[in-house]
Design a protein around this motif. Structure first.
Motif, PDB file in Angstrom:
ATOM      1  N   GLN A 135       0.636  -1.141  -0.160  1.00  0.00           N
ATOM      2  CA  GLN A 135       0.115   0.065  -0.129  1.00  0.00           C
ATOM      3  C   GLN A 135       0.672   1.244  -0.024  1.00  0.00           C
ATOM      4  OE1 GLN A 135      -2.191  -0.695   3.694  1.00  0.00           O
ATOM      5  NE2 GLN A 135      -3.783  -2.215   2.551  1.00  0.00           N
ATOM      6  N   GLN A 156      -4.693   1.879  -1.257  1.00  0.00           N
ATOM      7  CA  GLN A 156      -4.430   0.340  -2.062  1.00  0.00           C
ATOM      8  C   GLN A 156      -4.187   0.843  -3.355  1.00  0.00           C
ATOM      9  OE1 GLN A 156      -3.613  -2.754  -0.742  1.00  0.00           O
ATOM     10  NE2 GLN A 156      -3.063  -2.847  -3.049  1.00  0.00           N
ATOM     11  N   CYS A 169      -7.415   3.913  -7.269  1.00  0.00           N
ATOM     12  CA  CYS A 169      -6.932   3.411  -6.188  1.00  0.00           C
ATOM     13  C   CYS A 169      -8.147   3.355  -4.995  1.00  0.00           C
ATOM     14  CB  CYS A 169      -6.019   4.427  -5.357  1.00  0.00           C
ATOM     15  SG  CYS A 169      -6.678   6.068  -5.082  1.00  0.00           S
ATOM     16  N   ILE A 179      -7.975   3.045   2.177  1.00  0.00           N
ATOM     17  CA  ILE A 179      -7.884   2.232   3.293  1.00  0.00           C
ATOM     18  C   ILE A 179      -8.238   2.803   4.593  1.00  0.00           C
ATOM     19  CG2 ILE A 179      -6.712   0.393   4.575  1.00  0.00           C
ATOM     20  CD1 ILE A 179      -7.297  -0.151   1.827  1.00  0.00           C
TER      21      ILE A 179
END
Length: 764
Positions: A206, A234, A240, A243
């Protein structure tokens, strides 16, 4: 890396000294560079005639072969120590504006200037790629490029709102070399973000992104600087996934620009440093201990306990037992005593000392009853005093609860004699309390004092006395008490040779109601018992029993002049005429006689009934009202003497006529229904037979088994198809007989006209 420990880079500008990290991400202008060892005497000092924007040392600078560093301003200069311990410099790049970011990993140096990002290979002394800047509308000094190496060959670039993940440095095949560098760069992933990027750092697979945020005020509708954000994302192929996201409160964030924030990280310690003009914020990866700390702080003890159990191998600062004890204390403080007591089973487990400690805590708050159902009763076993303390608590306030514990707890958990004495003391105040007496009997049983226990059970007339007798083989002790036992429960105390036949009858009757066959050897005896003590149930017994001797039963019933029972037995033994005669002569009940005749459905019985009733007008009335559906009423009417007065004769005759009319109507109705159904079915059969039948090349002649249709369509043919769907060539069928011109299917029917009759003849 070693350089993180051994070396610092210092810069000075107008008398100010700034501490540089190993990557040198300090944007202040200075023209003096000093590099010296913290634990060694080596030192480098250089004065520049132009501002230096950035500095980076070799990742393995501590090694003698890696004494190299680069500085960035308008030029990218590589400094390295020669064999004479002298420092020499080489220009790696110039002419594209100021160099504001440099990252060194392994043998690769990546830097960013106004035009884009370059990568230089120290080994081959070649620049291997140029990644141009995407958004040229942004000022590079206000929105500088952010670089970070994920590993030795993977570079991540963030500039403005664009992230290129991942620029993978690969080896070029020998056949492709020619005049090209030995390595090349391939952009694996690229995506846009919603905010401007001030810094990047890798975190496993990540990314940690420091974002510069601008928002629009709802009141003034003007753009303003919001708090910077630290996001974990991520990377995907073209986008993307966020998170987590945390807004950081740093001093003066309202006046800061994108260039004022920097993100550095310590790879070995998983520490991230967010640098602003007035603050430095240290972020570290949260572990399970941190999560448990947060849960405990929010008083989410159950979730904290669950998290600790799941990650017990990974937690370092917490213990499951400590969290569990804190959870129990929290529940007690909140007043959830039952839940707290129930959790003790799981949390305390087999720790006897902790169990005893918690019991005393519950005693202090007056909640011994709450924990009593959950106390361990084996492995571990607590001190007898603990159990006795709880039993005394119940004995003082809850006799039923006390009795329940005595039943559920094994007798060896506590001192039995102490509890027996305590119960006796309470019985002195309430000697007739059945709950205490029964509990005392159980305590005597645990103490093997069966005599006292039996005495109490008999006094209470309690059914547990029989379990006590059988379990401990106390039959010799109850020989003189058998009548007393049967008085309060004859079913459990029955013996075949009992002294009290009326009680024996009660037992056998209940046994028979439960199972007609279980006590079959006593059925003969039961006849006399029913006759003596329970005549209403004698006839149902005779009807349901298949094991009682009929002769014996008839003898007893005749002796006692039980007419109904005798009638049943006579009919069951096949002597129906004697049974009917007894009904008429003993009971004088014409309705019962008629009902009996209907049950037997015997013409001779009806004849006997008519002969007996012919001189009894009330009997004649009953017969006229009831025999219309079984016997022709004319047989009875012809035998009535002229002049005999018969009660309600007119009504009886009217009823006979009405019954006859009803029978006629029923027959006519049935006939109409039959005709209508026959006609409907005939029409349906006709419609079905009129439908066409498909004949194709797959059908065969049922006689010769060859295809029903000729292969040559021009050839004449003749086919016969029957309703049963069997098909024949006409020449394969036998000629019709002289008696009937109709043809029938040889397979289905040869005599009767039906589904096998011909319905179609095809010719061509």
């Amino acid at each position: 890396m070693d350089v993180h420990i051994s070396f610092l880079a210092l810069g000075t500008h107008y008398g100010k000294v700034y501490l540089l990290d190993v990557q040198g991400n300090i944007t202040q202008k200075f023209d003096v560079v000093q590099v010296f060892g913290l634990y060694s005497g080596e030192e480098f000092h250089e004065t520049f005639d132009c501002p230096i924007k950035i500095i980076a040392v070799h990742p393995h600078f501590v090694r003698s072969s890696c004494k190299q560093f680069v500085t960035g301003g308008k030029k990218l200069l590589l400094f390295e120590r020669s064999w004479m311990n002298r420092w020499k410099s080489v220009v790696l790049h110039e002419g594209e504006g100021n160099i504001r970011s440099v990252k060194w990993r392994g043998h690769l140096i990546a830097w960013a200037n106004n035009m884009g990002v370059k990568i230089f290979d120290i080994i081959s002394k070649q620049r291997i790629t140029n990644v141009p800047r995407d958004d040229i509308s942004l000022r590079p000094d206000m929105y500088p490029c952010s670089l970070c190496w994920k590993d030795n060959v993977t570079l991540i670039i963030g500039w403005g709102t664009s992230v290129k993940v991942i620029c993978s440095v690969k080896e070029r095949h020998a056949s492709e070399m020619r005049d090209l560098p030995s390595r090349y760069v391939e952009i694996v992933s690229q995506f846009e973000t919603e905010f401007y990027i001030s810094g990047l750092a890798p975190l496993c697979d990540q990314l940690v992104v420091l974002s510069y945020v601008k928002e629009i005020s709802e009141k003034t509708e003007r753009e303003y600087c919001a708090r910077p954000r630290l996001d974990i994302i991520q990377p995907l192929s073209e986008t993307c996934e966020e998170i987590s996201s945390d807004a950081l409160t740093v001093r003066g964030f309202q006046e800061n620009e994108c260039r004022d924030y920097h993100l550095e990280y310590s790879e070995g310690e998983s520490l991230f440093y967010i640098v602003s003009p007035r603050d430095v914020v240290v972020a570290k990866e949260r572990d399970q201990d941190d999560h448990i700390d947060w849960l405990l702080e929010k008083k989410k003890y159950e979730e904290a306990l669950m998290a600790a159990e799941i990650s017990q191998k990974n937690i370092k600062r917490h213990k499951i037992l400590d969290i569990g004890l804190a959870y129990i204390n929290h529940l007690v403080e909140r007043g959830d005593y039952d839940i707290a007591a129930r959790k003790c089973q799981k949390i305390l487990g087999k720790n006897a000392a902790l169990w005893e400690y918690e019991v005393y805590k519950f005693k202090e708050i007056g909640q011994l009853k709450a924990i009593s159902p959950y106390l361990p009763r084996g492995d571990p076993v607590l001190k007898p005093l603990i159990y006795e303390m709880i039993l005394h608590e119940f004995l003082e306030s809850d006799y039923e609860g006390f009795a329940t514990l005595i039943r559920e707890w094994p007798g060896d958990l506590y001192n039995n004699s102490v509890i027996v004495q305590a119960v006796r003391d309470h019985l002195k105040k309430d000697s007739q309390n059945k709950t205490l007496l029964k509990t005392l009997a159980e305590l005597y049983t645990y103490d093997k004092n069966y005599g006292n226990a039996l005495e109490i059970y008999l006094t209470l007339r309690h059914k547990d006395v029989f379990q006590l007798i059988h379990k401990h083989n106390l039959f010799s002790s109850i020989k003189d008490k058998i009548v007393l036992l049967m008085d309060f429960d004859s079913e459990l105390s029955f013996y075949p040779h009992n002294y009290r036949p009326e009680l024996q009858h009660v037992y056998l009757h209940k046994l028979f109601k439960r199972d007609h066959h279980k006590g079959q050897r006593y059925h003969e005896k039961q006849i006399s018992l029913y006759a003596e003590y329970d005549r209403p149930n004698l006839l149902p017994f005779l009807r349901d029993s298949t094991h009682c001797p009929l002769e014996k039963a008839l003898e007893i019933c005749q002796q006692r002049n039980f007419v109904e029972e005798t009638v049943y037995l006579l009919s069951r033994m096949g002597n129906s005429r004697s049974a009917l005669k007894m009904i008429m002569e003993e009971l004088h009940d014409v309705d019962k006689a008629i009902e009996f005749a209907k049950e037997q459905d015997d013409g001779e019985l009806w004849e006997d009934l008519i002969l007996y009733s012919i001189d009894k007008p009330p009997f004649i009335t009953g017969l006229l009202n009831n025999i219309g559906t079984h016997v022709d009423p004319i047989l009875l009417i012809h035998r009535i003497k002229e002049g005999m007065e018969i009660p309600n004769l007119r009504d009886s005759l009217v009823k006979i006529l009405q019954d006859y009319n009803l029978q006629i109507l029923l027959r006519e109705g049935c006939k109409k229904i039959l005709v209508a159904d026959s006609l409907s079915l005939l029409k349906k059969m006709h419609r079905t037979q009129m439908k066409g039948v498909l004949v194709d090349e797959e059908n065969i002649c049922e006689s010769c088994l060859s295809p029903i249709l000729p292969s040559d369509a021009a050839k004449p043919f003749s086919v016969v198809v029957f309703h049963c769907r069997h098909m024949f060539h006409k020449e394969c069928l036998p000629m019709p007989s002289m008696n009937s011109a109709a043809q029938f299917c040889n397979i289905c029917s040869a005599k009767n006209r039906g589904p096998g009759s011909a319905i179609l003849e095809m010719k061509k």
